[in-house]
Design a protein around this motif. Structure first.
Motif, mmCIF file in Angstrom:
data_model
loop_
_atom_site.group_PDB
_atom_site.id
_atom_site.type_symbol
_atom_site.label_atom_id
_atom_site.label_comp_id
_atom_site.label_asym_id
_atom_site.label_seq_id
_atom_site.Cartn_x
_atom_site.Cartn_y
_atom_site.Cartn_z
ATOM 1 N N THR A 75 0.854 -1.270 -0.531
ATOM 2 C CA THR A 75 -0.408 0.094 0.571
ATOM 3 C C THR A 75 0.706 1.392 -0.299
ATOM 4 O OG1 THR A 75 -1.902 -1.357 1.033
ATOM 5 C CG2 THR A 75 -2.032 1.033 1.541
ATOM 6 N N SER A 76 0.698 2.368 -0.697
ATOM 7 C CA SER A 76 1.562 3.976 -0.855
ATOM 8 C C SER A 76 0.536 4.307 0.035
ATOM 9 C CB SER A 76 1.512 3.720 -2.438
ATOM 10 O OG SER A 76 0.008 3.689 -2.401
ATOM 11 N N LYS A 102 -9.391 7.837 8.729
ATOM 12 C CA LYS A 102 -8.108 8.315 7.204
ATOM 13 C C LYS A 102 -9.161 8.012 6.208
ATOM 14 C CE LYS A 102 -7.816 4.884 10.292
ATOM 15 N NZ LYS A 102 -7.020 3.483 10.731
ATOM 16 N N ARG A 103 -8.755 8.311 5.153
ATOM 17 C CA ARG A 103 -9.194 7.867 3.907
ATOM 18 C C ARG A 103 -8.445 7.268 2.705
ATOM 19 N NH1 ARG A 103 -11.315 12.794 0.297
ATOM 20 N NH2 ARG A 103 -9.461 12.417 -0.502
ATOM 21 N N TYR A 104 -8.978 6.344 2.194
ATOM 22 C CA TYR A 104 -8.339 5.643 0.847
ATOM 23 C C TYR A 104 -8.406 5.758 -0.145
ATOM 24 C CZ TYR A 104 -5.441 4.027 5.165
ATOM 25 O OH TYR A 104 -4.446 2.948 6.061
ATOM 26 N N LEU A 105 -7.773 5.368 -1.475
ATOM 27 C CA LEU A 105 -8.748 5.209 -2.462
ATOM 28 C C LEU A 105 -8.564 3.667 -3.205
ATOM 29 C CD1 LEU A 105 -8.130 8.990 -4.583
ATOM 30 C CD2 LEU A 105 -10.084 7.404 -3.432
ATOM 31 N N ALA A 106 -8.728 3.298 -3.529
ATOM 32 C CA ALA A 106 -8.438 2.128 -4.364
ATOM 33 C C ALA A 106 -9.337 1.670 -5.166
ATOM 34 C CB ALA A 106 -9.287 0.601 -3.324
ATOM 35 N N VAL A 107 -8.921 0.981 -6.364
ATOM 36 C CA VAL A 107 -9.722 0.058 -7.535
ATOM 37 C C VAL A 107 -10.649 -1.454 -7.338
ATOM 38 C CG1 VAL A 107 -9.417 -0.074 -9.963
ATOM 39 C CG2 VAL A 107 -7.943 2.048 -9.693
ATOM 40 N N VAL A 108 -10.970 -0.653 -7.805
ATOM 41 C CA VAL A 108 -11.769 -2.621 -7.631
ATOM 42 C C VAL A 108 -12.180 -3.926 -9.198
ATOM 43 C CG1 VAL A 108 -12.135 -2.705 -5.150
ATOM 44 C CG2 VAL A 108 -13.930 -2.357 -6.489
ATOM 45 N N ALA A 206 -3.612 5.252 1.132
ATOM 46 C CA ALA A 206 -3.525 5.989 1.377
ATOM 47 C C ALA A 206 -3.809 7.520 1.403
ATOM 48 C CB ALA A 206 -3.593 5.597 2.915
ATOM 49 N N ASP A 207 -4.606 8.554 0.809
ATOM 50 C CA ASP A 207 -4.765 9.798 0.391
ATOM 51 C C ASP A 207 -5.118 10.639 1.196
ATOM 52 O OD1 ASP A 207 -7.323 9.350 0.294
ATOM 53 O OD2 ASP A 207 -7.449 10.572 -1.193
ATOM 54 N N GLN A 208 -5.694 10.794 2.424
ATOM 55 C CA GLN A 208 -5.967 11.430 3.848
ATOM 56 C C GLN A 208 -5.949 11.030 5.232
ATOM 57 O OE1 GLN A 208 -10.113 13.448 4.852
ATOM 58 N NE2 GLN A 208 -9.293 14.696 2.813
ATOM 59 N N LEU A 209 -5.366 12.079 5.965
ATOM 60 C CA LEU A 209 -5.389 11.387 7.283
ATOM 61 C C LEU A 209 -5.766 13.150 7.923
ATOM 62 C CD1 LEU A 209 -1.686 10.441 8.167
ATOM 63 C CD2 LEU A 209 -4.336 9.528 8.099
ATOM 64 N N ARG A 210 -6.805 13.474 8.014
ATOM 65 C CA ARG A 210 -7.145 14.173 9.543
ATOM 66 C C ARG A 210 -7.590 14.151 10.621
ATOM 67 N NH1 ARG A 210 -13.647 15.187 10.233
ATOM 68 N NH2 ARG A 210 -12.947 14.054 8.009
ATOM 69 N N CYS A 221 -5.830 18.406 8.443
ATOM 70 C CA CYS A 221 -5.734 17.223 6.952
ATOM 71 C C CYS A 221 -4.709 17.719 6.012
ATOM 72 C CB CYS A 221 -7.502 17.965 6.501
ATOM 73 S SG CYS A 221 -7.706 17.018 5.611
ATOM 74 N N VAL A 222 -4.794 16.377 5.368
ATOM 75 C CA VAL A 222 -3.308 16.208 4.957
ATOM 76 C C VAL A 222 -3.287 15.562 3.569
ATOM 77 C CG1 VAL A 222 -0.554 16.083 3.956
ATOM 78 C CG2 VAL A 222 -1.755 16.923 6.509
ATOM 79 N N ASP A 223 -3.621 15.883 2.528
ATOM 80 C CA ASP A 223 -3.512 15.109 1.322
ATOM 81 C C ASP A 223 -2.847 14.367 0.965
ATOM 82 O OD1 ASP A 223 -6.851 15.231 1.112
ATOM 83 O OD2 ASP A 223 -6.400 17.340 1.357
ATOM 84 N N SER A 224 -2.604 13.887 -0.414
ATOM 85 C CA SER A 224 -2.033 13.188 -1.344
ATOM 86 C C SER A 224 -2.373 12.111 -2.011
ATOM 87 C CB SER A 224 -0.920 11.925 -0.150
ATOM 88 O OG SER A 224 -0.357 11.283 -1.434
ATOM 89 N N PRO A 225 -3.055 12.680 -3.435
ATOM 90 C CA PRO A 225 -2.996 12.481 -4.596
ATOM 91 C C PRO A 225 -2.754 10.164 -5.102
ATOM 92 C CG PRO A 225 -2.719 14.021 -5.188
ATOM 93 C CD PRO A 225 -1.846 14.379 -4.142
ATOM 94 N N ALA A 226 -3.574 10.028 -5.202
ATOM 95 C CA ALA A 226 -3.176 8.753 -5.531
ATOM 96 C C ALA A 226 -2.314 8.443 -6.914
ATOM 97 C CB ALA A 226 -4.173 7.279 -5.441
ATOM 98 N N PRO A 227 -1.245 7.599 -7.509
ATOM 99 C CA PRO A 227 -0.602 7.713 -8.231
ATOM 100 C C PRO A 227 -0.916 6.791 -9.877
ATOM 101 C CG PRO A 227 0.697 6.055 -6.752
ATOM 102 C CD PRO A 227 -0.284 6.613 -6.024
ATOM 103 N N PHE A 228 -2.212 6.582 -9.222
ATOM 104 C CA PHE A 228 -3.356 5.409 -10.510
ATOM 105 C C PHE A 228 -4.537 6.020 -10.396
ATOM 106 C CE2 PHE A 228 -3.418 3.595 -6.160
ATOM 107 C CZ PHE A 228 -4.508 3.533 -5.637
#
Length: 228
Positions: A75-76, A102-108, A206-210, A221-228
């Motif tokens: 996981t990134s 916590k917020r995550y982005l996923a492709v399923v 893991a794209d956001q922690l608040r 609140c810090v965000d990190s855009p998903a690389p995919f």
């Protein structure tokens, strides 16, 4: 039936990504938020050749950095580190009390029937097939994941989700989505070989922690855009 590949995954040698510098997203006198690349351990692993990890790389830059929580190897995304023992204790308490959102982005794989919902399934270790976890309705620990569908690609028959784990069990998101019938693309432990396609990695970030900053008392609140 999906062809799980735990033996294949376990047989793969640890090959961490090249150390091209630590991506520090946020830094102050109390804490750091950094981007962990997929394929890099959060902390040193067991056995030879597993010393290279995000914690060691960060400590080479910020000597007093200490781990607060972890992300799976594959996981990134955002990882929170404390500066010093006292801040580590306070931030760990915030995680334990579920004050860190916590917020995550996923492709399923596949198309979900609803625009969102909750997966409330207790989890426990699958000891005969470690490190796998499993749904265990008798002895499992309570585990809750909320999700929102962000879109669906008919060509690949994949969906993009935002995931909000209310608990923090090992492999929680991966097991919950597999149990829902929509394994995360690239998951060789809980998905199947055909679902991996050309992903090249687990499509989970893991794209956001608040949370409330433990020193200032202000929301962070810090965000990190998903690389995919």
């Amino acid at each position: 039936m999906p062809q799980h590949l735990p033996s294949t995954l376990a047989a793969l040698p640890y090959a961490p990504p090249a150390d091209d510098g630590v991506d520090i997203v946020y830094r102050d006198a109390s804490l750091l938020l950094v981007n962990k690349p997929a394929g890099l351990l959060a902390v040193p692993g067991r056995g030879d050749g597993k010393d290279d990890c995000l914690l060691r790389r960060v400590q080479a830059i910020v000597a007093d950095a200490l781990i607060v929580h972890r992300l799976d190897l594959h996981t990134s995304g955002l990882l929170l580190l404390a500066r010093g023992r006292e801040m580590q204790r306070r931030l760990a308490g915030d995680f334990a009390a579920r004050r860190v959102h916590k917020r995550y982005l996923a492709v399923v794989c596949g198309r979900l029937p609803a625009a969102g919902g909750a997966i409330d399934l207790p989890l426990s270790a699958d000891w005969p097939q470690r490190p796998r976890q499993r749904v265990d309705r008798l002895a499992g620990k309570p585990s809750l994941t909320r999700y929102q569908v962000l879109g669906h690609d008919p060509a690949s028959n994949r969906s993009r989700l935002a995931l909000f784990p209310e608990t923090g069990r090992t492999h929680q998101l991966r097991v919950h989505l597999q149990a829902l019938g929509h394994a995360i693309v690239g998951d060789l432990l809980y998905g199947d070989a055909s679902g991996a396609g050309d992903a090249g990695r687990l499509l989970l970030h893991a794209d956001q922690l608040r949370f409330i900053h433990p020193a200032s008392g202000r929301p962070l609140c810090v965000d990190s855009p998903a690389p995919f």
